[in-house]
Design a protein around this motif. Structure first.
Motif, mmCIF file in Angstrom:
data_model
loop_
_atom_site.group_PDB
_atom_site.id
_atom_site.type_symbol
_atom_site.label_atom_id
_atom_site.label_comp_id
_atom_site.label_asym_id
_atom_site.label_seq_id
_atom_site.Cartn_x
_atom_site.Cartn_y
_atom_site.Cartn_z
ATOM 1 N N VAL A 1 0.843 -1.199 0.000
ATOM 2 C CA VAL A 1 0.000 0.000 0.000
ATOM 3 C C VAL A 1 0.880 1.251 0.000
ATOM 4 C CG1 VAL A 1 -1.929 -1.128 1.148
ATOM 5 C CG2 VAL A 1 -0.112 -0.099 2.532
ATOM 6 N N PRO A 2 0.349 2.382 -0.464
ATOM 7 C CA PRO A 2 1.143 3.618 -0.446
ATOM 8 C C PRO A 2 1.292 4.159 0.965
ATOM 9 C CG PRO A 2 -1.060 4.045 -1.293
ATOM 10 C CD PRO A 2 -0.956 2.560 -1.138
ATOM 11 N N TYR A 3 2.497 4.555 1.300
ATOM 12 C CA TYR A 3 2.758 5.153 2.615
ATOM 13 C C TYR A 3 3.993 6.022 2.540
ATOM 14 C CZ TYR A 3 6.577 1.802 3.428
ATOM 15 O OH TYR A 3 7.750 1.076 3.334
ATOM 16 N N ARG A 4 4.108 6.877 3.510
ATOM 17 C CA ARG A 4 5.331 7.659 3.656
ATOM 18 C C ARG A 4 5.830 7.523 5.083
ATOM 19 N NH1 ARG A 4 1.599 12.083 2.561
ATOM 20 N NH2 ARG A 4 0.871 13.003 4.514
ATOM 21 N N ILE A 5 7.116 7.698 5.248
ATOM 22 C CA ILE A 5 7.754 7.564 6.556
ATOM 23 C C ILE A 5 8.083 8.951 7.096
ATOM 24 C CG2 ILE A 5 9.767 6.703 7.815
ATOM 25 C CD1 ILE A 5 9.979 4.474 5.732
ATOM 26 N N HIS A 6 7.671 9.206 8.315
ATOM 27 C CA HIS A 6 8.095 10.404 9.047
ATOM 28 C C HIS A 6 9.026 9.931 10.153
ATOM 29 C CE1 HIS A 6 7.301 14.636 10.487
ATOM 30 N NE2 HIS A 6 7.970 14.097 11.499
ATOM 31 N N ARG A 7 10.294 10.226 10.023
ATOM 32 C CA ARG A 7 11.288 9.692 10.945
ATOM 33 C C ARG A 7 11.343 10.498 12.232
ATOM 34 N NH1 ARG A 7 14.335 5.934 8.304
ATOM 35 N NH2 ARG A 7 13.680 5.767 6.134
ATOM 36 N N ILE A 8 11.390 9.770 13.333
ATOM 37 C CA ILE A 8 11.504 10.357 14.667
ATOM 38 C C ILE A 8 12.854 9.945 15.236
ATOM 39 C CG2 ILE A 8 10.558 10.422 17.005
ATOM 40 C CD1 ILE A 8 8.746 11.768 14.994
ATOM 41 N N ASN A 9 13.701 10.902 15.519
ATOM 42 C CA ASN A 9 15.025 10.616 16.082
ATOM 43 C C ASN A 9 14.893 10.501 17.600
ATOM 44 O OD1 ASN A 9 17.718 10.815 17.126
ATOM 45 N ND2 ASN A 9 18.368 11.617 15.135
ATOM 46 N N LEU A 10 14.892 9.273 18.091
ATOM 47 C CA LEU A 10 14.719 9.047 19.527
ATOM 48 C C LEU A 10 15.908 9.554 20.320
ATOM 49 C CD1 LEU A 10 13.238 5.421 19.455
ATOM 50 C CD2 LEU A 10 12.013 7.607 19.423
ATOM 51 N N ALA A 11 17.090 9.427 19.747
ATOM 52 C CA ALA A 11 18.298 9.855 20.459
ATOM 53 C C ALA A 11 18.277 11.356 20.725
ATOM 54 C CB ALA A 11 19.543 9.467 19.661
ATOM 55 N N GLN A 12 17.618 12.110 19.857
ATOM 56 C CA GLN A 12 17.516 13.559 20.030
ATOM 57 C C GLN A 12 16.215 13.974 20.710
ATOM 58 O OE1 GLN A 12 18.279 15.605 16.331
ATOM 59 N NE2 GLN A 12 20.263 14.599 16.032
ATOM 60 N N GLY A 13 15.440 12.978 21.134
ATOM 61 C CA GLY A 13 14.226 13.274 21.883
ATOM 62 C C GLY A 13 13.094 13.850 21.071
ATOM 63 N N GLU A 14 13.086 13.575 19.762
ATOM 64 C CA GLU A 14 12.044 14.158 18.915
ATOM 65 C C GLU A 14 10.646 13.648 19.258
ATOM 66 O OE1 GLU A 14 14.807 15.053 14.952
ATOM 67 O OE2 GLU A 14 13.157 13.604 14.838
ATOM 68 N N GLN A 15 10.571 12.502 19.957
ATOM 69 C CA GLN A 15 9.255 11.984 20.358
ATOM 70 C C GLN A 15 8.583 12.882 21.385
ATOM 71 O OE1 GLN A 15 12.211 10.815 21.126
ATOM 72 N NE2 GLN A 15 12.249 9.607 23.008
ATOM 73 N N HIS A 16 9.358 13.795 21.991
ATOM 74 C CA HIS A 16 8.799 14.702 22.993
ATOM 75 C C HIS A 16 8.488 16.088 22.425
ATOM 76 C CE1 HIS A 16 9.648 11.684 25.975
ATOM 77 N NE2 HIS A 16 10.933 11.686 25.678
ATOM 78 N N GLN A 17 8.750 16.283 21.135
ATOM 79 C CA GLN A 17 8.450 17.569 20.519
ATOM 80 C C GLN A 17 6.936 17.779 20.454
ATOM 81 O OE1 GLN A 17 10.679 19.971 19.610
ATOM 82 N NE2 GLN A 17 12.172 18.630 20.612
ATOM 83 N N PRO A 18 6.483 19.022 20.577
ATOM 84 C CA PRO A 18 5.034 19.290 20.641
ATOM 85 C C PRO A 18 4.245 18.734 19.459
ATOM 86 C CG PRO A 18 6.273 21.228 21.313
ATOM 87 C CD PRO A 18 7.287 20.240 20.815
ATOM 88 N N ASP A 19 4.788 18.814 18.236
ATOM 89 C CA ASP A 19 4.041 18.348 17.068
ATOM 90 C C ASP A 19 3.734 16.858 17.160
ATOM 91 O OD1 ASP A 19 4.000 20.855 16.017
ATOM 92 O OD2 ASP A 19 5.580 20.518 14.535
ATOM 93 N N PHE A 20 4.707 16.085 17.658
ATOM 94 C CA PHE A 20 4.471 14.645 17.799
ATOM 95 C C PHE A 20 3.632 14.355 19.038
ATOM 96 C CE2 PHE A 20 5.812 10.280 19.056
ATOM 97 C CZ PHE A 20 5.306 9.613 17.953
ATOM 98 N N ALA A 21 3.904 15.053 20.113
ATOM 99 C CA ALA A 21 3.169 14.827 21.361
ATOM 100 C C ALA A 21 1.677 15.103 21.196
ATOM 101 C CB ALA A 21 3.742 15.699 22.473
ATOM 102 N N ARG A 22 1.315 15.989 20.272
ATOM 103 C CA ARG A 22 -0.105 16.254 20.028
ATOM 104 C C ARG A 22 -0.803 15.068 19.381
ATOM 105 N NH1 ARG A 22 1.475 21.814 19.323
ATOM 106 N NH2 ARG A 22 2.167 21.416 17.188
ATOM 107 N N LEU A 23 -0.041 14.200 18.723
ATOM 108 C CA LEU A 23 -0.629 13.047 18.046
ATOM 109 C C LEU A 23 -0.875 11.882 18.995
ATOM 110 C CD1 LEU A 23 1.504 13.023 14.776
ATOM 111 C CD2 LEU A 23 -0.853 13.846 15.056
ATOM 112 N N THR A 24 -0.048 11.753 20.034
ATOM 113 C CA THR A 24 -0.170 10.610 20.941
ATOM 114 C C THR A 24 0.318 10.974 22.330
ATOM 115 O OG1 THR A 24 0.655 8.383 21.446
ATOM 116 C CG2 THR A 24 2.036 9.749 20.028
#
Length: 209
Positions: A24-47
């Protein structure tokens, strides 16, 4: 169209394998865990969990976290890799639940104490490593006489394989586990697995979970 919020971890690769298998068609949005990108507001708003993987199904306006839930959602939506009814369905769900509740948590903690807290609590390191070895042995027994964990290729294999694949990092010796060794070779040769890991390798994170 899907967007997968991804880091090259065992849990992240589960979903890449599934998306590639579905074609199926998809795109990847990479999250750099080592740089803590999972805690950035844009991602935190999703989950609220602030964890990867996270799948966005743009056609359904659905945002879905948790790798097991994502695998089941995709399987049910596309009617592939999970039987719709009967004992075969629950065999797959049994092994998917086992990976989520047992193999992933134990192996993840083992990795943590081996690689991230190497000078930490020796009891914790030994306990998690022993439990991980025990779980590898369960897979060895389950694979006797079959090619895949629930006999047919399924989302259970997509969930389990990425964790078995990092056996060296987990310091699990698989030389005495011929069924596991053969399974790893069969899975590694599949086109969707090869493609998923090639795409996933573009990121720099090496965390397992």
């Amino acid at each position: 169209m899907y967007t997968l919020y991804f880091a090259p971890t065992a849990n992240g690769h589960k979903i890449l394998i599934m998306l590639e298998a579905l074609g199926v068609p998809y795109r990847i949005h990479r999250i750099n865990l080592a740089q803590g990108e999972q805690h950035q507001p844009d991602f935190a708003r999703l989950t609220i969990h602030r964890k990867i993987p996270l799948l966005v199904d743009h056609d359904q306006a659905l945002i879905l976290p948790e790798s097991g839930a994502i695998l089941q959602y995709l399987a049910e939506k596309h009617l592939r890799f999970l039987p719709c009814v009967g004992p075969e369905r629950y065999a797959v769900l049994h092994w998917l639940a086992w990976q989520i509740s047992s193999l992933g948590p134990m192996a993840g903690q083992s990795y943590h104490f081996i690689h991230q807290e190497a000078e930490g609590n020796q009891y914790a390191r030994s306990r998690y490593q022993e439990q991980t070895v025990h779980l590898f042995n369960i897979v060895e027994k389950a694979l006797a006489g079959r090619d895949f964990i629930a006999r047919m290729y399924s989302i259970a294999d997509m969930a389990i394989y990425p964790w078995l694949r990092i056996h060296a990092q987990l310091q699990v010796d698989i030389q005495t586990l011929p069924n596991v060794t053969g399974y790893l070779k069969r899975m590694a040769a599949r086109e969707e697995v090869l493609t998923a890991y090639a795409k996933g390798a573009r990121s720099t994170s090496t965390l397992p979970a």
